[in-house]
Design a protein around this motif. Structure first.
Motif, PDB file in Angstrom:
ATOM      1  N   VAL A  31      82.374 -27.970 129.117  1.00 15.73           N
ATOM      2  CA  VAL A  31      82.401 -29.393 128.787  1.00 15.73           C
ATOM      3  C   VAL A  31      82.765 -30.166 130.051  1.00 15.73           C
ATOM      4  N   SER A  32      82.115 -31.295 130.251  1.00 16.10           N
ATOM      5  CA  SER A  32      82.438 -32.105 131.430  1.00 16.10           C
ATOM      6  C   SER A  32      83.794 -32.775 131.225  1.00 16.10           C
ATOM      7  N   ASP A  33      84.524 -32.942 132.314  1.00 15.68           N
ATOM      8  CA  ASP A  33      85.805 -33.638 132.227  1.00 15.68           C
ATOM      9  C   ASP A  33      85.606 -35.070 132.700  1.00 15.68           C
ATOM     10  N   GLU A  34      85.847 -35.985 131.806  1.00 14.07           N
ATOM     11  CA  GLU A  34      85.655 -37.399 132.088  1.00 14.07           C
ATOM     12  C   GLU A  34      86.993 -38.046 132.409  1.00 14.07           C
ATOM     13  N   ASP A  35      87.066 -38.676 133.558  1.00  9.53           N
ATOM     14  CA  ASP A  35      88.294 -39.301 134.041  1.00  9.53           C
ATOM     15  C   ASP A  35      88.580 -40.574 133.248  1.00  9.53           C
ATOM     16  N   VAL A  36      89.743 -40.618 132.583  1.00  7.50           N
ATOM     17  CA  VAL A  36      90.161 -41.805 131.822  1.00  7.50           C
ATOM     18  C   VAL A  36      91.501 -42.328 132.343  1.00  7.50           C
ATOM     19  N   THR A  37      91.781 -42.030 133.620  1.00  8.29           N
ATOM     20  CA  THR A  37      93.029 -42.449 134.241  1.00  8.29           C
ATOM     21  C   THR A  37      93.090 -43.967 134.340  1.00  8.29           C
ATOM     22  N   THR A  38      94.271 -44.509 134.046  1.00  7.52           N
ATOM     23  CA  THR A  38      94.506 -45.954 134.169  1.00  7.52           C
ATOM     24  C   THR A  38      95.777 -46.176 134.994  1.00  7.52           C
ATOM     25  N   PHE A  39      96.056 -47.418 135.264  1.00  2.00           N
ATOM     26  CA  PHE A  39      97.297 -47.730 135.972  1.00  2.00           C
ATOM     27  C   PHE A  39      98.513 -47.345 135.140  1.00  2.00           C
ATOM     28  N   GLY A  40      98.340 -47.198 133.824  1.00  7.12           N
ATOM     29  CA  GLY A  40      99.432 -46.785 132.950  1.00  7.12           C
ATOM     30  C   GLY A  40      99.596 -45.280 132.833  1.00  7.12           C
ATOM     31  N   SER A  41      98.854 -44.517 133.620  1.00  2.94           N
ATOM     32  CA  SER A  41      98.902 -43.053 133.533  1.00  2.94           C
ATOM     33  C   SER A  41     100.066 -42.449 134.314  1.00  2.94           C
ATOM     34  N   GLY A  42     100.895 -43.299 134.920  1.00  2.00           N
ATOM     35  CA  GLY A  42     102.093 -42.826 135.605  1.00  2.00           C
ATOM     36  C   GLY A  42     101.806 -41.977 136.829  1.00  2.00           C
ATOM     37  N   GLY A  43     100.665 -42.196 137.479  1.00  2.46           N
ATOM     38  CA  GLY A  43     100.341 -41.439 138.680  1.00  2.46           C
ATOM     39  C   GLY A  43      99.720 -40.078 138.407  1.00  2.46           C
ATOM     40  N   TRP A  44      99.443 -39.789 137.140  1.00  3.05           N
ATOM     41  CA  TRP A  44      98.810 -38.518 136.769  1.00  3.05           C
ATOM     42  C   TRP A  44      97.391 -38.782 136.291  1.00  3.05           C
ATOM     43  N   LYS A  45      96.497 -37.923 136.695  1.00  6.03           N
ATOM     44  CA  LYS A  45      95.117 -38.024 136.242  1.00  6.03           C
ATOM     45  C   LYS A  45      95.045 -37.629 134.767  1.00  6.03           C
ATOM     46  N   GLU A  46      94.278 -38.367 133.984  1.00  2.00           N
ATOM     47  CA  GLU A  46      94.044 -38.049 132.585  1.00  2.00           C
ATOM     48  C   GLU A  46      92.545 -37.820 132.386  1.00  2.00           C
ATOM     49  N   VAL A  47      92.225 -36.826 131.592  1.00  2.00           N
ATOM     50  CA  VAL A  47      90.820 -36.510 131.331  1.00  2.00           C
ATOM     51  C   VAL A  47      90.582 -36.294 129.844  1.00  2.00           C
ATOM     52  N   LEU A  48      89.354 -36.531 129.448  1.00  2.00           N
ATOM     53  CA  LEU A  48      88.876 -36.203 128.111  1.00  2.00           C
ATOM     54  C   LEU A  48      87.609 -35.387 128.252  1.00  2.00           C
ATOM     55  N   GLY A  49      87.343 -34.578 127.241  1.00  2.00           N
ATOM     56  CA  GLY A  49      86.108 -33.792 127.240  1.00  2.00           C
ATOM     57  C   GLY A  49      84.917 -34.687 126.978  1.00  2.00           C
ATOM     58  N   GLY A  50      83.859 -34.506 127.744  1.00  2.00           N
ATOM     59  CA  GLY A  50      82.637 -35.285 127.592  1.00  2.00           C
ATOM     60  C   GLY A  50      81.525 -34.439 126.992  1.00  2.00           C
ATOM     61  N   LEU A  51      80.380 -34.453 127.640  1.00  2.00           N
ATOM     62  CA  LEU A  51      79.226 -33.707 127.153  1.00  2.00           C
ATOM     63  C   LEU A  51      79.426 -32.203 127.325  1.00  2.00           C
ATOM     64  N   LYS A  52      78.961 -31.467 126.326  1.00  2.00           N
ATOM     65  CA  LYS A  52      79.021 -30.006 126.378  1.00  2.00           C
ATOM     66  C   LYS A  52      77.660 -29.480 126.805  1.00  2.00           C
ATOM     67  N   GLU A  53      77.688 -28.349 127.486  1.00  2.00           N
ATOM     68  CA  GLU A  53      76.437 -27.696 127.880  1.00  2.00           C
ATOM     69  C   GLU A  53      76.677 -26.207 127.982  1.00  2.00           C
ATOM     70  N   GLY A  54      75.592 -25.473 128.025  1.00  3.18           N
ATOM     71  CA  GLY A  54      75.712 -24.028 128.136  1.00  3.18           C
ATOM     72  C   GLY A  54      74.553 -23.449 128.904  1.00  3.18           C
ATOM     73  N   SER A  55      74.680 -22.164 129.214  1.00  3.41           N
ATOM     74  CA  SER A  55      73.587 -21.444 129.860  1.00  3.41           C
ATOM     75  C   SER A  55      73.651 -19.987 129.448  1.00  3.41           C
ATOM     76  N   LEU A  56      72.490 -19.369 129.456  1.00  2.72           N
ATOM     77  CA  LEU A  56      72.348 -17.952 129.137  1.00  2.72           C
ATOM     78  C   LEU A  56      71.763 -17.275 130.364  1.00  2.72           C
ATOM     79  N   SER A  57      72.559 -16.408 131.005  1.00  2.00           N
ATOM     80  CA  SER A  57      72.109 -15.657 132.180  1.00  2.00           C
ATOM     81  C   SER A  57      71.845 -14.219 131.757  1.00  2.00           C
ATOM     82  N   ILE A  58      70.722 -13.689 132.215  1.00  2.63           N
ATOM     83  CA  ILE A  58      70.301 -12.353 131.793  1.00  2.63           C
ATOM     84  C   ILE A  58      69.745 -11.591 132.983  1.00  2.63           C
ATOM     85  N   THR A  59      70.023 -10.295 133.026  1.00  6.37           N
ATOM     86  CA  THR A  59      69.331  -9.399 133.934  1.00  6.37           C
ATOM     87  C   THR A  59      68.497  -8.459 133.082  1.00  6.37           C
ATOM     88  N   PHE A  60      67.191  -8.491 133.319  1.00  2.46           N
ATOM     89  CA  PHE A  60      66.252  -7.636 132.603  1.00  2.46           C
ATOM     90  C   PHE A  60      65.753  -6.530 133.528  1.00  2.46           C
TER      91      PHE A  60
END
Length: 136
Positions: A31-60
Motif C-alpha cells: 500500500v502506498s504511504d500518503e503523507d498527511v503531516t501538518t503543522f500540528g503533527s508535533g514535528g513527526w511525519k504522519e502517514v495514511l495508507g493509500g492505493l493498494k497494489e500487488g504483483s505476482l513474480s514467477i520463475t518457470f
C-alpha cells in the motif's frame, strides 16, 4: 511457530495448473504511504495508507511443446486473467490459504537463458483489482 519448506506449491493462471512448470512464486501486496503531516503533527511525519497494489513474480521452466507452457502463456499475452496461489498443492484450509486476484500478462519471454543453463522464464505480472485470501 510452524516452519515449512516449499516442496509442492500451487499456481493456477486462467484456470491452467502451471505448478509443474514453476520453480518460484512470489506474491507481493503493498500500500502506498500518503503523507498527511501538518503543522500540528508535533514535528513527526504522519502517514495514511493509500492505493493498494500487488504483483505476482514467477520463475518457470520453459516448455515449448505443443499445448505446453509457451503456448498457454503466449495466448494470454496482453490480457487480464485470474490466478490462484497456495503454499501447498493440498486442499485449501486454515493451514493452507489460497490467494486469488487477476493479473495482467504484460510480458512473456519465449527465449531466455545462458549457454548450458536450464531454459527458464522469469516474469512479473501486476495484479488488477483486490487480492483476496480465503481458507475455504
Amino acid at each position: 511457530m510452524a516452519k515449512m519448506v516449499l516442496l509442492a506449491s500451487f499456481l493456477s493462471i486462467n484456470s491452467s495448473d502451471l505448478s509443474g512448470y514453476t520453480s518460484k512464486i512470489e506474491l507481493t501486496a503493498e500500500v502506498s504511504d500518503e503523507d498527511v503531516t501538518t503543522f500540528g503533527s508535533g514535528g513527526w511525519k504522519e502517514v495514511l495508507g493509500g492505493l493498494k497494489e500487488g504483483s505476482l513474480s514467477i520463475t518457470f521452466k520453459q516448455d515449448v511443446a505443443a499445448s505446453a507452457l509457451d503456448s498457454i502463456m503466449w495466448a494470454l499475452f496482453g490480457t487480464v486473467v485470474p490466478f490462484e496461489v497456495r503454499l501447498s498443492n493440498a486442499a485449501v484450509g486454515p493451514s493452507n490459504p489460497k490467494y486469488t486476484s487477476n493479473v495482467l500478462i504484460k510480458q512473456w519471454k519465449p527465449i531466455a537463458g545462458d549457454v548450458g543453463s536450464a531454459a527458464e522464464v522469469e516474469v512479473e505480472f501486476p495484479t488488477s483489482g483486490a487480492i483476496t485470501r480465503a481458507v475455504a
